[in-house]
Design a protein around this motif. Structure first.
Motif, PDB file in Angstrom:
ATOM      1  N   ALA A 145       0.828  -1.212   0.000  1.00 16.16           N
ATOM      2  CA  ALA A 145       0.000   0.000   0.000  1.00 16.16           C
ATOM      3  C   ALA A 145       0.863   1.263   0.000  1.00 16.16           C
ATOM      4  O   ALA A 145       1.956   1.278   0.573  1.00 16.16           O
ATOM      5  N   PRO A 146       0.325   2.333  -0.624  1.00 17.04           N
ATOM      6  CA  PRO A 146       1.001   3.627  -0.502  1.00 17.04           C
ATOM      7  C   PRO A 146       0.820   4.138   0.926  1.00 17.04           C
ATOM      8  O   PRO A 146      -0.299   4.098   1.453  1.00 17.04           O
ATOM      9  N   MET A 147       1.888   4.580   1.558  1.00 18.31           N
ATOM     10  CA  MET A 147       1.754   5.134   2.915  1.00 18.31           C
ATOM     11  C   MET A 147       2.756   6.262   3.093  1.00 18.31           C
ATOM     12  O   MET A 147       3.954   6.032   3.276  1.00 18.31           O
ATOM     13  N   LEU A 158       5.631   6.376   5.749  1.00 22.62           N
ATOM     14  CA  LEU A 158       5.900   5.024   6.271  1.00 22.62           C
ATOM     15  C   LEU A 158       6.521   4.111   5.217  1.00 22.62           C
ATOM     16  O   LEU A 158       7.519   3.449   5.469  1.00 22.62           O
ATOM     17  N   PHE A 198       1.194   9.418  -2.209  1.00 24.75           N
ATOM     18  CA  PHE A 198       0.626  10.360  -3.180  1.00 24.75           C
ATOM     19  C   PHE A 198       1.495  11.585  -3.436  1.00 24.75           C
ATOM     20  O   PHE A 198       2.191  12.074  -2.563  1.00 24.75           O
ATOM     21  N   GLN A 236       1.254   7.520  -7.534  1.00 25.73           N
ATOM     22  CA  GLN A 236      -0.111   7.915  -7.177  1.00 25.73           C
ATOM     23  C   GLN A 236      -0.257   9.427  -7.182  1.00 25.73           C
ATOM     24  O   GLN A 236       0.590  10.150  -6.643  1.00 25.73           O
ATOM     25  N   ASN A 248      -5.803   8.842  -6.287  1.00 19.33           N
ATOM     26  CA  ASN A 248      -6.183   8.742  -4.871  1.00 19.33           C
ATOM     27  C   ASN A 248      -7.565   9.358  -4.644  1.00 19.33           C
ATOM     28  O   ASN A 248      -7.747  10.573  -4.775  1.00 19.33           O
ATOM     29  N   LYS A 267      -7.735   4.212  -6.255  1.00 21.26           N
ATOM     30  CA  LYS A 267      -7.857   3.658  -4.903  1.00 21.26           C
ATOM     31  C   LYS A 267      -8.851   4.530  -4.149  1.00 21.26           C
ATOM     32  O   LYS A 267      -8.713   5.767  -4.143  1.00 21.26           O
ATOM     33  N   HIS A 290     -10.126   0.470   0.077  1.00 15.97           N
ATOM     34  CA  HIS A 290      -9.880   0.372   1.516  1.00 15.97           C
ATOM     35  C   HIS A 290     -11.265   0.363   2.151  1.00 15.97           C
ATOM     36  O   HIS A 290     -11.996   1.359   2.075  1.00 15.97           O
ATOM     37  N   ASN A 334      -8.469  -4.205   0.416  1.00 17.43           N
ATOM     38  CA  ASN A 334      -7.513  -3.565   1.326  1.00 17.43           C
ATOM     39  C   ASN A 334      -8.183  -3.204   2.654  1.00 17.43           C
ATOM     40  O   ASN A 334      -9.328  -2.781   2.691  1.00 17.43           O
ATOM     41  N   GLY A 335      -7.420  -3.384   3.719  1.00 15.77           N
ATOM     42  CA  GLY A 335      -7.836  -2.955   5.053  1.00 15.77           C
ATOM     43  C   GLY A 335      -7.688  -4.040   6.101  1.00 15.77           C
ATOM     44  O   GLY A 335      -8.351  -5.075   6.044  1.00 15.77           O
ATOM     45  N   ASP A 336      -6.745  -3.809   7.042  1.00 16.82           N
ATOM     46  CA  ASP A 336      -6.609  -4.688   8.214  1.00 16.82           C
ATOM     47  C   ASP A 336      -6.142  -6.109   7.898  1.00 16.82           C
ATOM     48  O   ASP A 336      -6.622  -7.068   8.514  1.00 16.82           O
ATOM     49  N   VAL A 337      -5.221  -6.241   6.976  1.00 15.41           N
ATOM     50  CA  VAL A 337      -4.597  -7.552   6.772  1.00 15.41           C
ATOM     51  C   VAL A 337      -3.271  -7.529   7.529  1.00 15.41           C
ATOM     52  O   VAL A 337      -2.294  -6.914   7.097  1.00 15.41           O
ATOM     53  N   THR A 362      -1.748  -4.666   1.202  1.00 16.29           N
ATOM     54  CA  THR A 362      -1.544  -4.526   2.644  1.00 16.29           C
ATOM     55  C   THR A 362      -0.552  -3.409   2.927  1.00 16.29           C
ATOM     56  O   THR A 362       0.392  -3.200   2.178  1.00 16.29           O
ATOM     57  N   ARG A 393      -0.067  -1.322   6.795  1.00 18.30           N
ATOM     58  CA  ARG A 393       0.529  -1.333   8.132  1.00 18.30           C
ATOM     59  C   ARG A 393       0.961  -2.720   8.556  1.00 18.30           C
ATOM     60  O   ARG A 393       1.961  -2.865   9.269  1.00 18.30           O
TER      61      ARG A 393
HETATM   62  C1  LIG Z   1       0.733   6.666   7.576  1.00 17.35           C
HETATM   63  C2  LIG Z   1      -0.193   6.327   6.437  1.00 17.35           C
HETATM   64  C3  LIG Z   1      -0.059   6.987   5.227  1.00 17.35           C
HETATM   65  C4  LIG Z   1      -0.904   6.685   4.140  1.00 17.35           C
HETATM   66  N1  LIG Z   1      -0.707   7.304   2.941  1.00 17.35           N
HETATM   67  C5  LIG Z   1      -1.497   6.960   1.865  1.00 17.35           C
HETATM   68  C6  LIG Z   1      -1.246   7.500   0.573  1.00 17.35           C
HETATM   69  O1  LIG Z   1      -0.305   8.276   0.337  1.00 17.35           O
HETATM   70  N2  LIG Z   1      -2.093   7.138  -0.431  1.00 17.35           N
HETATM   71  C7  LIG Z   1      -3.139   6.249  -0.235  1.00 17.35           C
HETATM   72  O2  LIG Z   1      -3.872   5.942  -1.173  1.00 17.35           O
HETATM   73  N3  LIG Z   1      -3.361   5.711   0.973  1.00 17.35           N
HETATM   74  C8  LIG Z   1      -2.557   6.015   2.010  1.00 17.35           C
HETATM   75  N4  LIG Z   1      -2.760   5.405   3.223  1.00 17.35           N
HETATM   76  C9  LIG Z   1      -3.796   4.341   3.345  1.00 17.35           C
HETATM   77  C10 LIG Z   1      -3.171   2.951   3.048  1.00 17.35           C
HETATM   78  O3  LIG Z   1      -2.725   2.865   1.714  1.00 17.35           O
HETATM   79  C11 LIG Z   1      -4.188   1.818   3.309  1.00 17.35           C
HETATM   80  O4  LIG Z   1      -5.291   2.004   2.483  1.00 17.35           O
HETATM   81  C12 LIG Z   1      -4.658   1.783   4.769  1.00 17.35           C
HETATM   82  O5  LIG Z   1      -3.559   1.895   5.666  1.00 17.35           O
HETATM   83  C13 LIG Z   1      -5.416   0.474   5.068  1.00 17.35           C
HETATM   84  O6  LIG Z   1      -4.620  -0.648   4.802  1.00 17.35           O
HETATM   85  P1  LIG Z   1      -3.857  -1.449   5.990  1.00 17.35           P
HETATM   86  O7  LIG Z   1      -4.889  -1.786   7.025  1.00 17.35           O
HETATM   87  O8  LIG Z   1      -3.292  -2.661   5.292  1.00 17.35           O
HETATM   88  O9  LIG Z   1      -2.814  -0.526   6.544  1.00 17.35           O
HETATM   89  C14 LIG Z   1      -1.930   5.700   4.300  1.00 17.35           C
HETATM   90  C15 LIG Z   1      -2.049   5.035   5.532  1.00 17.35           C
HETATM   91  C16 LIG Z   1      -1.204   5.329   6.587  1.00 17.35           C
HETATM   92  C17 LIG Z   1      -1.367   4.578   7.880  1.00 17.35           C
END
Ligand SMILES: Cc1cc2nc3c(=O)[nH]c(=O)nc-3n(C[C@H](O)[C@H](O)[C@H](O)COP(=O)(O)O)c2cc1C
Length: 309
Positions: free
Chosen positions: A6-8, A11, A33, A68, A95, A139, A168, A199-202, A222, A224
């Motif tokens: 996942a994009p984060m 992180l 993004f 993204q 996004n 997404k 998500h 996506n979400g909570d895996v 996935t 986090r």
């Molecule tokens: C710190 C952080 C930054 C994130 N940044 C983005 C982002 O840049 N673009 C995006 O589409 N989602 C972003 N997300 C959402 C994640 O891509 C993902 O959809 C969300 O964490 C749920 O998936 P998970 O439970 O596997 O973490 C972010 C989430 C976190 C926790």
């Protein structure tokens, strides 16, 4: 059956993508993004966030990294998407899910989930602007405040010509409150034909099995879970047992070396500590190290403490 990182923002940066894709199991990454406003993003700026573009759009392990974009103006997004595709991006992701108030105030991210027509306009404009060989994907969350328009938004993404949609399974108002609503993924699959990524909570291989069963989706993203358990994707793909702390520690040392080489040195200790804090939920030894490093700011002293473990 693909596993997508996942994009984060903050992180899963280049160093983390490098590390996690070398650990194995991921088929694809989406970078954090890039915010698009009224001008063309410079090549320098784009490369700072997605340095993999200088490596054919792939991590060192050879895993493609999609770029993204976040914004609300179809024309600006289309121009930037074409420009970034020209820099060699292996895909453009849009996004429609970021719930941050700063982002939403400017009409980007999850705020667009109350305007399916605009989502359609954005996807269609970007799809037209980018060569057919480059996938355009999206997404989204389930909605901004509620799920009234979930299906309309998914249909808008499909009608706009996207080749894949990641959902998500939460609304913006849900923020990150568990549990993610996986059952919604199955409802969306009944409405659209484009490939859906769940996506979400895996957090564990068992979660991966359950999300696939509940949603019917083959592909899973996935985020986090992969940061707190860096071998998650490898375990899902190979059935390997979980890495022990002594097995993981060399990767932590390696990560810190990457940070030191690639980011402003002053920020490297903080970034390492952030990761150790998250690893602490799976590895008590990481928590101990996190506590030991808490007040240390000198990058060399941090390295010595790491190597002394
Ligand atoms: C710190 C952080 C930054 C994130 N940044 C983005 C982002 O840049 N673009 C995006 O589409 N989602 C972003 N997300 C959402 C994640 O891509 C993902 O959809 C969300 O964490 C749920 O998936 P998970 O439970 O596997 O973490 C972010 C989430 C976190 C926790």
């Amino acid at each position: 059956m693909r596993l997508i990182l996942a994009p984060m923002e903050g992180l899963a940066d280049e160093s983390m993508r490098d590390l996690l894709t070398r650990l194995g199991g991921f088929d694809l990454c989406v970078a954090e993004f890039l915010r698009v406003t009224h001008h063309l993003l410079t090549e320098k700026f784009v490369l700072r966030t997605v340095p993999e573009l200088a490596n054919g759009g792939r991590t060192r392990a050879g895993v493609p990294v999609r770029v993204q974009l976040l914004g609300s103006d179809p024309v600006c997004l289309a121009e930037n998407a074409a420009h970034i595709a020209g820099l060699g991006a292996p895909g453009i992701d849009l996004n429609f899910g970021c719930p941050a108030p700063m982002v939403n105030r400017h009409g980007g991210g999850a705020a667009l989930l109350v305007e399916p027509e605009r989502i359609h306009a954005i996807v269609a404009a970007v799809r037209r602007a980018v060569p057919q060989s480059v996938p355009v994907t999206a997404k989204m969350r389930l909605g901004l405040e509620n799920t009234e328009l979930t299906l309309d938004c998914a249909r808008a993404v499909e009608a706009g010509g996207a080749s894949e949609l990641t959902v998500h399974a939460r609304t913006g108002a849900d923020r990150y409150r568990p549990p993610a609503r996986w059952e919604w993924l199955a409802r969306i699959r009944e409405e659209v034909k484009l490939p859906l990524v769940a996506n979400g909570d895996v957090w564990t291989p068992q979660d991966w099995e359950r999300i696939r069963r509940v949603s019917g989706c083959a592909d899973v993203m996935t985020g986090r879970g992969a940061i707190t358990r860096p071998d998650l994707a490898r375990r899902i793909k190979t059935g390997a047992t979980a890495m022990t702390w002594p097995e993981l520690l060399p990767w932590v040392v390696d990560f810190y070396a990457l940070l030191r080489a690639r980011m402003d040195l002053r920020h490297a200790p903080g970034r390492l500590k952030q990761w150790l804090g998250m690893l602490g939920s799976a590895y008590p030894e990481a928590e101990t190290l996190h506590r030991a490093l808490r007040v240390e700011r000198d990058p060399d002293a941090v390295e010595k403490m790491l190597e002394g473990r």
